[in-house]
Design a protein around this motif. Structure first.
Motif, PDB file in Angstrom:
ATOM      1  N   ASN A  61       0.817  -1.220   0.000  1.00  0.00           N
ATOM      2  CA  ASN A  61       0.000   0.000   0.000  1.00  0.00           C
ATOM      3  C   ASN A  61       0.852   1.272   0.000  1.00  0.00           C
ATOM      4  O   ASN A  61       0.492   2.288  -0.580  1.00  0.00           O
ATOM      5  CB  ASN A  61      -0.929   0.018   1.217  1.00  0.00           C
ATOM      6  CG  ASN A  61      -0.168  -0.076   2.523  1.00  0.00           C
ATOM      7  OD1 ASN A  61       0.469  -1.088   2.787  1.00  0.00           O
ATOM      8  ND2 ASN A  61      -0.207   0.959   3.327  1.00  0.00           N
ATOM      9  N   CYS A  62       2.027   1.197   0.637  1.00  0.00           N
ATOM     10  CA  CYS A  62       2.880   2.388   0.763  1.00  0.00           C
ATOM     11  C   CYS A  62       3.407   2.849  -0.596  1.00  0.00           C
ATOM     12  O   CYS A  62       3.809   3.985  -0.745  1.00  0.00           O
ATOM     13  CB  CYS A  62       4.059   2.097   1.685  1.00  0.00           C
ATOM     14  SG  CYS A  62       3.554   1.615   3.334  1.00  0.00           S
ATOM     15  N   HIS A  63       3.427   1.950  -1.569  1.00  0.00           N
ATOM     16  CA  HIS A  63       4.020   2.263  -2.875  1.00  0.00           C
ATOM     17  C   HIS A  63       2.936   2.466  -3.940  1.00  0.00           C
ATOM     18  O   HIS A  63       3.225   2.380  -5.129  1.00  0.00           O
ATOM     19  CB  HIS A  63       4.958   1.130  -3.319  1.00  0.00           C
ATOM     20  CG  HIS A  63       6.170   0.974  -2.451  1.00  0.00           C
ATOM     21  ND1 HIS A  63       7.214   0.143  -2.772  1.00  0.00           N
ATOM     22  CD2 HIS A  63       6.522   1.554  -1.275  1.00  0.00           C
ATOM     23  CE1 HIS A  63       8.145   0.201  -1.824  1.00  0.00           C
ATOM     24  NE2 HIS A  63       7.738   1.041  -0.902  1.00  0.00           N
ATOM     25  N   GLY A  93       5.961  -5.295   1.242  1.00  0.00           N
ATOM     26  CA  GLY A  93       4.884  -4.576   1.942  1.00  0.00           C
ATOM     27  C   GLY A  93       4.834  -5.069   3.374  1.00  0.00           C
ATOM     28  O   GLY A  93       4.511  -6.234   3.631  1.00  0.00           O
ATOM     29  N   GLU A  94       5.141  -4.192   4.278  1.00  0.00           N
ATOM     30  CA  GLU A  94       5.435  -4.549   5.663  1.00  0.00           C
ATOM     31  C   GLU A  94       4.430  -5.520   6.289  1.00  0.00           C
ATOM     32  O   GLU A  94       4.821  -6.505   6.909  1.00  0.00           O
ATOM     33  CB  GLU A  94       5.526  -3.264   6.494  1.00  0.00           C
ATOM     34  CG  GLU A  94       6.051  -3.417   7.887  1.00  0.00           C
ATOM     35  CD  GLU A  94       7.470  -3.997   7.942  1.00  0.00           C
ATOM     36  OE1 GLU A  94       8.221  -3.886   6.957  1.00  0.00           O
ATOM     37  OE2 GLU A  94       7.800  -4.574   8.981  1.00  0.00           O
ATOM     38  N   VAL A  95       3.155  -5.237   6.132  1.00  0.00           N
ATOM     39  CA  VAL A  95       2.157  -6.018   6.874  1.00  0.00           C
ATOM     40  C   VAL A  95       1.588  -7.174   6.051  1.00  0.00           C
ATOM     41  O   VAL A  95       0.689  -7.877   6.509  1.00  0.00           O
ATOM     42  CB  VAL A  95       1.001  -5.121   7.362  1.00  0.00           C
ATOM     43  CG1 VAL A  95       1.520  -4.023   8.263  1.00  0.00           C
ATOM     44  CG2 VAL A  95       0.238  -4.525   6.186  1.00  0.00           C
ATOM     45  N   GLY A 129      10.476   2.714  -0.384  1.00  0.00           N
ATOM     46  CA  GLY A 129       9.924   3.505   0.716  1.00  0.00           C
ATOM     47  C   GLY A 129       9.545   2.701   1.947  1.00  0.00           C
ATOM     48  O   GLY A 129       9.967   3.021   3.049  1.00  0.00           O
ATOM     49  N   CYS A 130       8.751   1.631   1.765  1.00  0.00           N
ATOM     50  CA  CYS A 130       8.279   0.876   2.929  1.00  0.00           C
ATOM     51  C   CYS A 130       9.492   0.256   3.648  1.00  0.00           C
ATOM     52  O   CYS A 130      10.512  -0.045   3.016  1.00  0.00           O
ATOM     53  CB  CYS A 130       7.291  -0.194   2.485  1.00  0.00           C
ATOM     54  SG  CYS A 130       6.324  -0.882   3.853  1.00  0.00           S
ATOM     55  N   ASP A 131       9.345   0.052   4.954  1.00  0.00           N
ATOM     56  CA  ASP A 131      10.456  -0.237   5.870  1.00  0.00           C
ATOM     57  C   ASP A 131      11.686  -0.924   5.290  1.00  0.00           C
ATOM     58  O   ASP A 131      12.789  -0.417   5.382  1.00  0.00           O
ATOM     59  CB  ASP A 131       9.963  -1.136   7.014  1.00  0.00           C
ATOM     60  CG  ASP A 131       9.074  -0.405   7.997  1.00  0.00           C
ATOM     61  OD1 ASP A 131       8.533   0.659   7.627  1.00  0.00           O
ATOM     62  OD2 ASP A 131       8.912  -0.900   9.122  1.00  0.00           O
ATOM     63  N   LYS A 132      11.498  -2.127   4.740  1.00  0.00           N
ATOM     64  CA  LYS A 132      12.667  -2.929   4.357  1.00  0.00           C
ATOM     65  C   LYS A 132      13.146  -2.621   2.947  1.00  0.00           C
ATOM     66  O   LYS A 132      14.246  -3.021   2.563  1.00  0.00           O
ATOM     67  CB  LYS A 132      12.339  -4.427   4.441  1.00  0.00           C
ATOM     68  CG  LYS A 132      11.742  -4.874   5.758  1.00  0.00           C
ATOM     69  CD  LYS A 132      12.631  -4.569   6.940  1.00  0.00           C
ATOM     70  CE  LYS A 132      11.987  -5.014   8.245  1.00  0.00           C
ATOM     71  NZ  LYS A 132      10.750  -4.310   8.616  1.00  0.00           N
ATOM     72  N   GLY A 201       1.907   6.356   0.478  1.00  0.00           N
ATOM     73  CA  GLY A 201       3.103   6.753   1.226  1.00  0.00           C
ATOM     74  C   GLY A 201       3.366   5.860   2.414  1.00  0.00           C
ATOM     75  O   GLY A 201       2.605   4.943   2.725  1.00  0.00           O
ATOM     76  N   THR A 202       4.475   6.150   3.061  1.00  0.00           N
ATOM     77  CA  THR A 202       4.929   5.330   4.177  1.00  0.00           C
ATOM     78  C   THR A 202       4.350   5.852   5.492  1.00  0.00           C
ATOM     79  O   THR A 202       3.805   6.955   5.540  1.00  0.00           O
ATOM     80  CB  THR A 202       6.466   5.342   4.231  1.00  0.00           C
ATOM     81  OG1 THR A 202       6.933   6.691   4.161  1.00  0.00           O
ATOM     82  CG2 THR A 202       7.054   4.574   3.061  1.00  0.00           C
ATOM     83  N   CYS A 203       4.482   5.070   6.554  1.00  0.00           N
ATOM     84  CA  CYS A 203       3.856   5.419   7.832  1.00  0.00           C
ATOM     85  C   CYS A 203       4.203   6.864   8.218  1.00  0.00           C
ATOM     86  O   CYS A 203       5.337   7.315   8.033  1.00  0.00           O
ATOM     87  CB  CYS A 203       4.281   4.428   8.908  1.00  0.00           C
ATOM     88  SG  CYS A 203       3.448   2.842   8.707  1.00  0.00           S
ATOM     89  N   ALA A 204       3.215   7.543   8.759  1.00  0.00           N
ATOM     90  CA  ALA A 204       3.253   9.008   8.887  1.00  0.00           C
ATOM     91  C   ALA A 204       4.130   9.516  10.029  1.00  0.00           C
ATOM     92  O   ALA A 204       4.287  10.728  10.188  1.00  0.00           O
ATOM     93  CB  ALA A 204       1.824   9.517   9.072  1.00  0.00           C
ATOM     94  N   THR A 208      10.166   3.175  11.119  1.00  0.00           N
ATOM     95  CA  THR A 208      11.349   2.677  10.415  1.00  0.00           C
ATOM     96  C   THR A 208      11.477   3.287   9.018  1.00  0.00           C
ATOM     97  O   THR A 208      12.574   3.672   8.594  1.00  0.00           O
ATOM     98  CB  THR A 208      11.296   1.144  10.324  1.00  0.00           C
ATOM     99  OG1 THR A 208      11.154   0.625  11.649  1.00  0.00           O
ATOM    100  CG2 THR A 208      12.553   0.579   9.707  1.00  0.00           C
ATOM    101  N   ALA A 209      10.363   3.378   8.296  1.00  0.00           N
ATOM    102  CA  ALA A 209      10.445   3.904   6.927  1.00  0.00           C
ATOM    103  C   ALA A 209      10.931   5.351   6.936  1.00  0.00           C
ATOM    104  O   ALA A 209      11.806   5.729   6.146  1.00  0.00           O
ATOM    105  CB  ALA A 209       9.084   3.792   6.245  1.00  0.00           C
ATOM    106  N   SER A 210      10.371   6.165   7.810  1.00  0.00           N
ATOM    107  CA  SER A 210      10.791   7.575   7.871  1.00  0.00           C
ATOM    108  C   SER A 210      12.235   7.679   8.336  1.00  0.00           C
ATOM    109  O   SER A 210      13.001   8.528   7.848  1.00  0.00           O
ATOM    110  CB  SER A 210       9.890   8.352   8.826  1.00  0.00           C
ATOM    111  OG  SER A 210       8.562   8.308   8.389  1.00  0.00           O
TER     112      SER A 210
HETATM  113 FE1  FES Z   1       4.974   0.695   4.770  1.00  0.00          FE
HETATM  114 FE2  FES Z   1       4.683   1.436   7.478  1.00  0.00          FE
HETATM  115  S1  FES Z   1       3.686  -0.172   6.364  1.00  0.00           S
HETATM  116  S2  FES Z   1       6.022   2.172   5.960  1.00  0.00           S
END
Ligand code: FES
Length: 571
Positions: A61-63, A93-95, A129-132, A201-204, A208-210
């Motif tokens: 979803n973040c991408h 995708g993290e989750v 963008g997403c964490d990993k 986008g990534t978690c607000a 970790t992503a930010s």
């Molecule tokens: Fe992608 Fe948090 S789930 S950055």
């Protein structure tokens, strides 16, 4: 006009790395012919090639805005005289990944490295963008060592809901804890579920992503000022166009990651990680990225830097604001300018300029509600500290900026959970023998546990304690914790329980001593008793016999080495 500088005389563009048919002229002829089948003109095929490693996926979803970013990157490459060619890589995708995205970070890094190396490109744009995804791309690019530049997804925007702003994912945890404690009902939690993550986008928050976005910019691998631009802001598209343009110049200058990711830029990135109160995961990822460049990060050095680097920003999960607020407050540049006396200003960035030149040229706007001056920080010392002791001979991490200082100097009784299943089964049982003064201990959740070091270190407060008002207690494990979580939580204990580290020997009722001021974590059990327990210890998992699971279990390193594979670190 493209200058080929250091690359003159070496094959470039489509002529790089020819497919081996035993006749180089035939290989190039065939490659051009097949490329022409995609409608490219001869003039286009003569241009320098900018690969765009893109990690869009329906499971990420973040991408979800990457198609639009990709168009903007291509626009920039074309405008600068290059030929943009995108290629897919693994997306994480993290989750959506089981057992955890961490297991697949190294797989993605291998994919990125090998596809950069195998395909003909003079430079590469890393779209993640997403964490990993960001550490995986940086690891792969550092190993491939082709000129590379990162374009980050950018953070989600928080949204107003019932009079307050909500943003993934600190608020996800806050409301879930409230729901567990009986503070809100099932209907309310369902309504909140639909309002936590509402844009691309990534978690607000400073998860970790930010944190990794800030690290990518601090290392010099992303354009200045691009880490915090919201995913849906028009500036993000302009950053994409500028990234594409710059990639063409990077190719001409042959400016490779090996000149950018150095011991000194890694130390700059560590400073930033500490000053932003960044995610504990980022220390693993930065260690892994640095390892690809032959740079070791020692946890003892982390402590030295942490004691001399204050927390300057007030972002969730430790503060009040969101990433979009940091962007409006001056972005990472505002933080770097405050840290300037502590930074290595001679580090070269993807712009070709040094960090010092960047900071000298930047305007000085900063919102002091979000970014404090060095002399008046939110916290006097850095967000992370490494602990050592008989329970963690190779180290452990605590995010002290997100913890309760009242719990920092404590001795407590261990309440042990031997696995994630054991935790899930017993944590909320009414007869669990636990008080708020005890230490919750989770075993067998490290890199080789079979769960691949999940973000399970944020052990829930037992339901009966949560209902009686306990909001925090000391918790410890060999697991990780989401960058969006908070609490007095010791993580990444090494060696982990699954390889027989001292954590595996803890039993219910043992005394454990935590001293954040002394950087100690000690198991207060005598050696003879530990020897008896060690003799009876058995590995908790049977390693897989095939596939990526086997590769992972055979080669993953412990937390202090960033959980990279032993054969991928630079010798
Ligand atoms: Fe992608 Fe948090 S789930 S950055």
């Amino acid at each position: 006009m493209i200058r080929w500088g250091a690359m003159s005389g070496t094959p470039h563009g489509l002529a790089r790395g020819l497919t081996n048919y035993g006749d180089a002229d035939f290989s190039l002829y065939l490659r051009r012919s097949f490329a022409k089948s995609m409608g490219y003109s001869k003039e286009m095929l003569a241009r320098p090639v900018v690969g765009i490693a893109q990690s869009a996926s329906g499971f990420n979803n973040c991408h979800r805005h990457f198609p639009e970013l990709l168009d903007a990157v291509k626009r920039g490459v074309l405008a600068a005289g290059g030929l943009p060619i995108d290629f897919p890589t693994i997306s994480l995708g993290e989750v959506f990944l089981s057992p955890t995205s961490m297991m697949f970070r190294n797989l993605m890094a291998i994919d990125v490295e090998e596809m950069i190396r195998a395909q003909p490109m003079d430079a590469v744009v890393l779209l993640g963008g997403c964490d990993k995804t960001v550490p995986a791309q940086l690891m792969g690019a550092a190993s491939a060592d082709v000129p590379a530049i990162q374009l980050l997804a950018g953070p989600m925007l928080p949204m107003s809901f019932h009079g307050e702003r909500l943003g993934a994912c600190t608020d996800c945890r806050r409301f879930w804890a409230k729901y567990r404690a009986g503070g809100i009902n099932a209907t309310e939690i369902e309504e909140i579920e639909g309002n936590l993550a509402t844009t691309a986008g990534t978690c607000a928050v400073m998860g970790t992503a930010s944190t990794m976005a800030a690290i990518a910019e601090a290392l010099g691998m992303a354009l200045p000022g691009t880490a915090a631009i919201p995913a849906v802001h028009a500036d993000r598209l302009r950053a994409a166009e500028a990234t594409g343009k710059r990639a063409v110049a990077l190719a001409a200058e042959d400016l490779r990651p090996s000149r950018i990711i150095t011991e000194r830029s890694v130390e700059n990135a560590l400073r930033v990680l500490l000053a932003i109160g960044g995610s504990t995961n980022a220390i693993l990822h930065l260690t892994a990225v640095a390892g690809r460049a032959g740079v070791d990060i020692s946890l003892a050095r982390l402590n030295e830097l942490s004691d001399a680097t204050p927390v300057l920003v007030d972002l969730k999960p430790t503060g009040q604001h969101y990433m979009s607020d940091l962007n409006a407050a001056g972005g990472l540049g505002a933080i770097l300018r405050e840290l300037k006396p502590m930074l290595h200003l001679d580090c070269v960035t993807v712009t070709g300029e040094t960090l010092g030149q960047r900071l000298d040229a930047e305007p000085g706007w900063v919102d002091r509600d979000v970014v404090r001056p060095l002399g008046d920080p939110y916290q006097k010392v850095g967000g992370l500290a490494a602990l050592f002791g008989t329970l963690a001979p190779s180290g452990a991490i605590i995010k002290r900026s997100a913890a309760d200082p009242a719990l920092f100097e404590r001795e407590g009784r261990a309440v042990v959970f031997t696995s994630l299943e054991d935790l899930a089964t017993r944590i909320d049982t009414p007869d669990l023998d636990v008080t708020g003064d005890d230490f919750l201990v989770l075993q067998n959740a490290g890199p080789k546990s079979g769960y691949a070091m999940p973000e399970a270190g944020y052990l829930p407060i037992p339901a009966k304690l949560a209902r009686s008002g306990v909001k925090d207690m000391v918790r410890m494990s060999d697991a990780r914790m989401s960058g969006t979580a908070y609490g007095t939580i010791v993580l990444h204990i090494s060696p982990e329980a699954a390889v027989g580290g001292p954590l595996a020997l803890v039993r219910n009722g043992d005394r454990i001593k935590l001293s954040v001021s002394q950087r100690r974590l000690d198991l207060l059990v005598d050696d003879a008793e530990l020897g008896r327990r060690r003799a009876a210890w058995k590995p908790p998992v049977t390693p897989p016999r095939r596939g990526y699971g086997k590769l992972y279990m055979d080669h993953v390193l412990q937390a202090e080495h960033g959980c990279d594979f032993d054969f991928l670190r630079k010798a």
